[in-house]
Design a protein around this motif. Structure first.
Motif, mmCIF file in Angstrom:
data_model
loop_
_atom_site.group_PDB
_atom_site.id
_atom_site.type_symbol
_atom_site.label_atom_id
_atom_site.label_comp_id
_atom_site.label_asym_id
_atom_site.label_seq_id
_atom_site.Cartn_x
_atom_site.Cartn_y
_atom_site.Cartn_z
ATOM 1 N N TYR A 90 -29.182 -25.885 -60.589
ATOM 2 C CA TYR A 90 -29.147 -26.921 -59.549
ATOM 3 C C TYR A 90 -28.144 -26.572 -58.456
ATOM 4 O O TYR A 90 -28.371 -26.873 -57.283
ATOM 5 N N ARG A 91 -27.043 -25.928 -58.834
ATOM 6 C CA ARG A 91 -26.061 -25.514 -57.822
ATOM 7 C C ARG A 91 -26.696 -24.541 -56.837
ATOM 8 O O ARG A 91 -26.556 -24.682 -55.612
ATOM 9 N N ASP A 92 -27.398 -23.553 -57.368
ATOM 10 C CA ASP A 92 -28.033 -22.570 -56.480
ATOM 11 C C ASP A 92 -29.066 -23.243 -55.583
ATOM 12 O O ASP A 92 -29.178 -22.904 -54.388
ATOM 13 N N TRP A 93 -29.827 -24.155 -56.128
ATOM 14 C CA TRP A 93 -30.846 -24.854 -55.345
ATOM 15 C C TRP A 93 -30.198 -25.752 -54.301
ATOM 16 O O TRP A 93 -30.645 -25.819 -53.154
ATOM 17 N N PHE A 94 -29.138 -26.436 -54.687
ATOM 18 C CA PHE A 94 -28.423 -27.303 -53.751
ATOM 19 C C PHE A 94 -28.006 -26.520 -52.513
ATOM 20 O O PHE A 94 -28.142 -26.987 -51.374
ATOM 21 N N ARG A 95 -27.501 -25.327 -52.717
ATOM 22 C CA ARG A 95 -27.030 -24.514 -51.591
ATOM 23 C C ARG A 95 -28.180 -24.090 -50.682
ATOM 24 O O ARG A 95 -27.970 -23.845 -49.491
ATOM 25 N N ALA A 96 -29.377 -24.002 -51.240
ATOM 26 C CA ALA A 96 -30.532 -23.570 -50.449
ATOM 27 C C ALA A 96 -31.217 -24.727 -49.720
ATOM 28 O O ALA A 96 -32.011 -24.493 -48.799
ATOM 29 N N LEU A 97 -30.939 -25.962 -50.119
ATOM 30 C CA LEU A 97 -31.577 -27.108 -49.483
ATOM 31 C C LEU A 97 -31.120 -27.251 -48.027
ATOM 32 O O LEU A 97 -29.980 -26.921 -47.694
ATOM 33 N N VAL A 98 -32.005 -27.755 -47.211
ATOM 34 C CA VAL A 98 -31.698 -27.956 -45.795
ATOM 35 C C VAL A 98 -31.812 -29.444 -45.490
ATOM 36 O O VAL A 98 -32.831 -30.079 -45.800
ATOM 37 N N SER A 99 -30.781 -30.006 -44.901
ATOM 38 C CA SER A 99 -30.792 -31.424 -44.535
ATOM 39 C C SER A 99 -31.660 -31.651 -43.307
ATOM 40 O O SER A 99 -31.858 -30.742 -42.493
ATOM 41 N N PRO A 100 -32.195 -32.851 -43.130
ATOM 42 C CA PRO A 100 -32.972 -33.153 -41.922
ATOM 43 C C PRO A 100 -32.122 -32.975 -40.669
ATOM 44 O O PRO A 100 -30.886 -33.074 -40.722
ATOM 45 N N PRO A 101 -32.745 -32.707 -39.531
ATOM 46 C CA PRO A 101 -31.995 -32.562 -38.279
ATOM 47 C C PRO A 101 -31.118 -33.786 -38.015
ATOM 48 O O PRO A 101 -31.555 -34.925 -38.189
ATOM 49 N N GLY A 102 -29.886 -33.529 -37.621
ATOM 50 C CA GLY A 102 -28.974 -34.615 -37.309
ATOM 51 C C GLY A 102 -28.248 -35.201 -38.512
ATOM 52 O O GLY A 102 -27.462 -36.138 -38.358
ATOM 53 N N THR A 103 -28.501 -34.667 -39.714
ATOM 54 C CA THR A 103 -27.839 -35.166 -40.922
ATOM 55 C C THR A 103 -26.888 -34.105 -41.450
ATOM 56 O O THR A 103 -27.308 -33.006 -41.818
ATOM 57 N N SER A 104 -25.602 -34.411 -41.486
ATOM 58 C CA SER A 104 -24.614 -33.462 -41.963
ATOM 59 C C SER A 104 -24.835 -33.131 -43.430
ATOM 60 O O SER A 104 -25.221 -33.994 -44.238
ATOM 61 N N ALA A 105 -24.561 -31.885 -43.776
ATOM 62 C CA ALA A 105 -24.714 -31.444 -45.165
ATOM 63 C C ALA A 105 -23.811 -32.218 -46.119
ATOM 64 O O ALA A 105 -24.097 -32.287 -47.319
ATOM 65 N N GLN A 106 -22.731 -32.812 -45.610
ATOM 66 C CA GLN A 106 -21.813 -33.509 -46.509
ATOM 67 C C GLN A 106 -22.450 -34.743 -47.159
ATOM 68 O O GLN A 106 -21.928 -35.257 -48.154
ATOM 69 N N TYR A 107 -23.574 -35.194 -46.631
ATOM 70 C CA TYR A 107 -24.246 -36.356 -47.219
ATOM 71 C C TYR A 107 -25.254 -35.968 -48.303
ATOM 72 O O TYR A 107 -25.745 -36.837 -49.017
ATOM 73 N N ARG A 108 -25.553 -34.694 -48.415
ATOM 74 C CA ARG A 108 -26.549 -34.265 -49.402
ATOM 75 C C ARG A 108 -25.934 -34.273 -50.797
ATOM 76 O O ARG A 108 -24.816 -33.812 -50.999
ATOM 77 N N THR A 109 -26.680 -34.772 -51.749
ATOM 78 C CA THR A 109 -26.176 -34.838 -53.119
ATOM 79 C C THR A 109 -27.322 -34.761 -54.114
ATOM 80 O O THR A 109 -28.443 -35.180 -53.821
ATOM 81 N N ILE A 110 -27.036 -34.190 -55.261
ATOM 82 C CA ILE A 110 -27.981 -34.171 -56.379
ATOM 83 C C ILE A 110 -27.305 -34.836 -57.566
ATOM 84 O O ILE A 110 -26.210 -34.423 -57.975
ATOM 85 N N LEU A 111 -27.946 -35.847 -58.112
ATOM 86 C CA LEU A 111 -27.475 -36.506 -59.327
ATOM 87 C C LEU A 111 -28.339 -36.014 -60.478
ATOM 88 O O LEU A 111 -29.537 -36.299 -60.530
ATOM 89 N N VAL A 112 -27.749 -35.252 -61.385
ATOM 90 C CA VAL A 112 -28.480 -34.707 -62.528
ATOM 91 C C VAL A 112 -28.234 -35.613 -63.731
ATOM 92 O O VAL A 112 -27.121 -35.659 -64.266
ATOM 93 N N LEU A 113 -29.264 -36.333 -64.128
ATOM 94 C CA LEU A 113 -29.151 -37.335 -65.190
ATOM 95 C C LEU A 113 -29.433 -36.714 -66.553
ATOM 96 O O LEU A 113 -30.327 -35.875 -66.702
#
Length: 225
Positions: A90-113
């Protein structure tokens, strides 16, 4: 729903998927929806014991609103080593994800349950995995947080009597490091070095003196404009 290009068995569930028919949603709809309710009603709101104004998590509402709040489910009852191994993907995938235009990467999160973990085992398992994961995450500018019923015995930053990391489902949460993470990294020299590499020249004003002092104690020099 997103599928990891590196591992088709790994999926990220978006809020719009929660009324769908995917097998993970059918099998784990209750803990998934409980987690979203917890995020909206706890993380996104003020708390009388928090010790500061504003919501418990300053980023959660925007994460939810902008569609960068992702849920994942790891079935079964793994031990701490197995949880840590699963989180590496999930860490590797998280780094590859791209946020929508105008959305800072600091808001992206993955909750692994980990909804199948018995409550009696959750603390030991999740804490063990978080200890293994944190150094390697921090080196890459990421944070991994532990949440479970209990709650975890970690005090809040603004009120030492407040334990903010309780959640209805055991989970580990991946996000980008932010400048206010200093308090979680200051005691470890390597982790502090990773923090200073990113924020040493622009720490929050309220933390500037503490950052400079911690850097000095660990043998680092910081130059804050």
């Amino acid at each position: 729903m997103l599928t990891d290009p590196a591992d088709p068995t790994r999926a990220l569930i978006e809020l719009s998927d929660l009324d769908g028919e995917h097998e993970l949603v059918r099998g784990y709809g209750v803990p998934l929806k409980e987690t979203v309710v917890w995020a909206r009603e706890y993380l996104c709101r003020p708390h009388p014991d928090l010790g500061r104004k504003g919501p418990v998590c300053p980023y959660a509402q925007t994460s939810l609103d902008r569609g960068v709040f992702y849920l994942a489910v790891q079935p079964g009852t793994p031990d701490g080593d197995a949880v840590a191994e699963a989180l590496d993907g999930y860490r590797d995938w998280f780094r590859a994800l791209v946020s929508p235009p105008g959305t800072s990467a600091q808001y992206r999160t993955i909750l692994v349950l980990f909804p199948d973990l018995p409550e009696a085992e959750a603390a030991r398992t999740i804490d063990a995995a978080q200890r293994l994961l944190k150094p390697r995450y921090v080196r890459e500018g990421l944070m991994v947080g532990e949440f479970y019923p209990g709650p975890p015995p970690k005090a809040g930053l603004w009120n030492p009597d407040f334990l903010p990391l309780g959640s209805p489902v055991p989970m580990l949460v991946i996000r980008h490091m932010v400048a206010t993470d200093f308090a979680f990294l200051r005691e470890d020299r390597e982790q502090l070095a990773a923090y200073l590499e990113r924020f040493g020249d622009r720490p929050p004003a309220a933390l500037r003196a503490e950052v400079e002092e911690a850097a000095r104690l660990h043998g680092f020099t910081v130059r804050v404009p």
